[in-house]
Enzyme design. Sequence first.
Site, PDB file in Angstrom:
ATOM      1  N   TYR A   8       0.826  -1.208   0.000  1.00  0.00           N
ATOM      2  CA  TYR A   8       0.000   0.000   0.000  1.00  0.00           C
ATOM      3  C   TYR A   8       0.861   1.259   0.000  1.00  0.00           C
ATOM      4  O   TYR A   8       0.485   2.274  -0.585  1.00  0.00           O
ATOM      5  CB  TYR A   8      -0.995  -0.027   1.172  1.00  0.00           C
ATOM      6  N   ARG A  40       1.598   1.788  -3.566  1.00  0.00           N
ATOM      7  CA  ARG A  40       0.443   2.355  -4.276  1.00  0.00           C
ATOM      8  C   ARG A  40       0.212   3.812  -3.869  1.00  0.00           C
ATOM      9  O   ARG A  40      -0.145   4.647  -4.706  1.00  0.00           O
ATOM     10  CB  ARG A  40      -0.815   1.526  -3.991  1.00  0.00           C
ATOM     11  N   GLN A  62     -15.443   4.266  -6.403  1.00  0.00           N
ATOM     12  CA  GLN A  62     -14.846   3.059  -5.842  1.00  0.00           C
ATOM     13  C   GLN A  62     -13.338   3.265  -5.659  1.00  0.00           C
ATOM     14  O   GLN A  62     -12.666   2.440  -5.073  1.00  0.00           O
ATOM     15  CB  GLN A  62     -15.085   1.876  -6.795  1.00  0.00           C
ATOM     16  N   ASP A  79      -8.048   6.892  -4.526  1.00  0.00           N
ATOM     17  CA  ASP A  79      -6.910   7.768  -4.880  1.00  0.00           C
ATOM     18  C   ASP A  79      -7.155   9.253  -4.597  1.00  0.00           C
ATOM     19  O   ASP A  79      -6.216  10.053  -4.718  1.00  0.00           O
ATOM     20  CB  ASP A  79      -6.529   7.566  -6.353  1.00  0.00           C
ATOM     21  N   HIS A 130     -15.114   2.867  -1.057  1.00  0.00           N
ATOM     22  CA  HIS A 130     -14.067   1.876  -0.742  1.00  0.00           C
ATOM     23  C   HIS A 130     -12.940   2.481   0.078  1.00  0.00           C
ATOM     24  O   HIS A 130     -11.838   1.928   0.157  1.00  0.00           O
ATOM     25  CB  HIS A 130     -13.512   1.244  -2.030  1.00  0.00           C
ATOM     26  N   CYS A 143      -4.148   1.045  21.203  1.00  0.00           N
ATOM     27  CA  CYS A 143      -4.384  -0.302  21.753  1.00  0.00           C
ATOM     28  C   CYS A 143      -3.241  -1.278  21.450  1.00  0.00           C
ATOM     29  O   CYS A 143      -3.334  -2.443  21.817  1.00  0.00           O
ATOM     30  CB  CYS A 143      -5.689  -0.852  21.200  1.00  0.00           C
ATOM     31  N   THR A 168     -15.629   1.435 -14.805  1.00  0.00           N
ATOM     32  CA  THR A 168     -15.744   0.301 -13.873  1.00  0.00           C
ATOM     33  C   THR A 168     -16.175  -0.953 -14.638  1.00  0.00           C
ATOM     34  O   THR A 168     -16.997  -0.869 -15.545  1.00  0.00           O
ATOM     35  CB  THR A 168     -16.706   0.582 -12.699  1.00  0.00           C
TER      36      THR A 168
HETATM   37  P1  OAD Z   1     -11.505  -2.794 -12.810  1.00  0.00           P
HETATM   38  O1  OAD Z   1     -10.042  -2.860 -13.013  1.00  0.00           O
HETATM   39  O2  OAD Z   1     -12.260  -4.049 -12.508  1.00  0.00           O
HETATM   40  O3  OAD Z   1     -12.190  -2.180 -14.136  1.00  0.00           O
HETATM   41  C1  OAD Z   1     -11.630  -1.048 -14.743  1.00  0.00           C
HETATM   42  C2  OAD Z   1     -12.518  -0.705 -15.929  1.00  0.00           C
HETATM   43  O4  OAD Z   1     -12.039   0.519 -16.479  1.00  0.00           O
HETATM   44  C3  OAD Z   1     -12.518  -1.737 -17.059  1.00  0.00           C
HETATM   45  O5  OAD Z   1     -13.872  -1.983 -17.442  1.00  0.00           O
HETATM   46  C4  OAD Z   1     -11.756  -1.035 -18.189  1.00  0.00           C
HETATM   47  O6  OAD Z   1     -12.246  -1.399 -19.463  1.00  0.00           O
HETATM   48  C5  OAD Z   1     -12.031   0.420 -17.890  1.00  0.00           C
HETATM   49  N1  OAD Z   1     -11.017   1.370 -18.367  1.00  0.00           N
HETATM   50  C6  OAD Z   1      -9.683   1.179 -18.562  1.00  0.00           C
HETATM   51  N2  OAD Z   1      -9.090   2.342 -18.993  1.00  0.00           N
HETATM   52  C7  OAD Z   1     -10.094   3.274 -19.057  1.00  0.00           C
HETATM   53  C8  OAD Z   1     -10.152   4.657 -19.412  1.00  0.00           C
HETATM   54  N3  OAD Z   1      -9.073   5.331 -19.787  1.00  0.00           N
HETATM   55  N4  OAD Z   1     -11.353   5.295 -19.345  1.00  0.00           N
HETATM   56  C9  OAD Z   1     -12.487   4.629 -18.972  1.00  0.00           C
HETATM   57  N5  OAD Z   1     -12.506   3.313 -18.588  1.00  0.00           N
HETATM   58  C10 OAD Z   1     -11.316   2.657 -18.656  1.00  0.00           C
HETATM   59  O7  OAD Z   1     -11.759  -1.661 -11.711  1.00  0.00           O
HETATM   60  P2  OAD Z   1     -13.070  -1.361 -10.855  1.00  0.00           P
HETATM   61  O8  OAD Z   1     -14.314  -1.674 -11.616  1.00  0.00           O
HETATM   62  O9  OAD Z   1     -12.932  -0.023 -10.303  1.00  0.00           O
HETATM   63  O10 OAD Z   1     -12.113  -2.903  -4.808  1.00  0.00           O
HETATM   64  O11 OAD Z   1     -12.924  -2.450  -9.661  1.00  0.00           O
HETATM   65  C11 OAD Z   1     -13.852  -2.442  -8.637  1.00  0.00           C
HETATM   66  C12 OAD Z   1     -13.177  -2.776  -7.331  1.00  0.00           C
HETATM   67  O12 OAD Z   1     -12.425  -4.006  -7.481  1.00  0.00           O
HETATM   68  C13 OAD Z   1     -12.145  -1.772  -6.860  1.00  0.00           C
HETATM   69  O13 OAD Z   1     -12.680  -0.671  -6.212  1.00  0.00           O
HETATM   70  C14 OAD Z   1     -11.295  -2.625  -5.936  1.00  0.00           C
HETATM   71  C15 OAD Z   1     -11.139  -3.831  -6.852  1.00  0.00           C
HETATM   72  O14 OAD Z   1     -10.801  -4.990  -6.202  1.00  0.00           O
HETATM   73  C16 OAD Z   1     -11.611  -3.342  -3.665  1.00  0.00           C
HETATM   74  O15 OAD Z   1     -10.455  -3.557  -3.546  1.00  0.00           O
HETATM   75  C17 OAD Z   1     -12.617  -3.541  -2.594  1.00  0.00           C
HETATM   76 ZN    ZN Z   2      -6.097   0.672  18.191  1.00  0.00          ZN
END
Ligand code: OAD
Ligand code: ZN
Length: 252
Positions: free
Chosen positions: A69, A72, A103, A106, A121, A154, A192
């Site tokens: 992390y 990141r 979600q 950043d 998130h 703690c 997403t």
């Molecule tokens: P994903 O990596 O699953 O999906 C990213 C999406 O962005 C994909 O559908 C790509 O096609 C699209 N993409 C890529 N480049 C792009 C651009 N320049 N413009 C627009 N879209 C683009 O990421 P999330 O859907 O955010 O959660 O993932 C959901 C959650 O899964 C995250 O919040 C995280 C992850 O595990 C946790 O860790 C709880």
């Molecule tokens: Zn604590």
Amino acid sequence: MNEGGLEAARELLARVRRLAVLTGAGMSAESGVPTFRDAQTGLWSRFDPMQLASPEGFRADPPLVWRWYAWRRELVARARPNAGHLSLAQAAARLDRLQIVTQNVDGLHQRAGSRDVIEIHGNIVRSRCLEECGLVYERPEDLPPGEPPRCPGCGSWLRPDVVWFGEMLDPEALHAAEAAVTGAEALLVVGTSGLVYPAAGLPMHARQAGARVIVVNPQPTEIDSAADVVVRGAAGVVLPALLARESGSAAG
Ligand code: OAD
Ligand code: ZN
């Protein structure tokens, strides 16, 4: 970018005064923040999510997860909001309401100037106690030493204040997200894959509440079937074109 989709989306937004936006990792891809599931470049194609983004993984090796992390967090600190983030922040000024449900951990929407952002998130800049003593650090520079540091309250570990797999979302944030998408006339779903719930269920809730749904993504997603319009393209290109000012409403 499919022009037909863009024109249809602009027409749909022409009379919208209350807009909600659901964003995922693709929103920040053009800012240099890796997504999770894009082939090769996605974090989950390079790292094991259960080892690095679960409470069990953290307890098994706190230094390994903490350092990941920290890497990141460095990436995010070097990133800049892209034209997509900026166009959302600017569009808010001329709408009755523009609420962003993200979600992403950043903070790039806020750095672009967006004020009404619901982080479902969490946020990678914050840290909190692993146990329930409730200690939270808003800034990394305030953290006690250690990888991870010990909680001064703690003695347990401090952990990133993000949602890990198998963990519940903050009920207040989830409730606010539901209210934002069901209270809007239209929902923009940007960058997403629509694979992670409960976030992936929000577009259907918006639709059931009568909102129109527009998906912006260069690739097909699980959410396309809930969309009125799909615009195939990158957030940093499509959103400025979609939200370009021509009159008082969201677009057009
Ligand atoms: P994903 O990596 O699953 O999906 C990213 C999406 O962005 C994909 O559908 C790509 O096609 C699209 N993409 C890529 N480049 C792009 C651009 N320049 N413009 C627009 N879209 C683009 O990421 P999330 O859907 O955010 O959660 O993932 C959901 C959650 O899964 C995250 O919040 C995280 C992850 O595990 C946790 O860790 C709880
Ligand atoms: Zn604590």
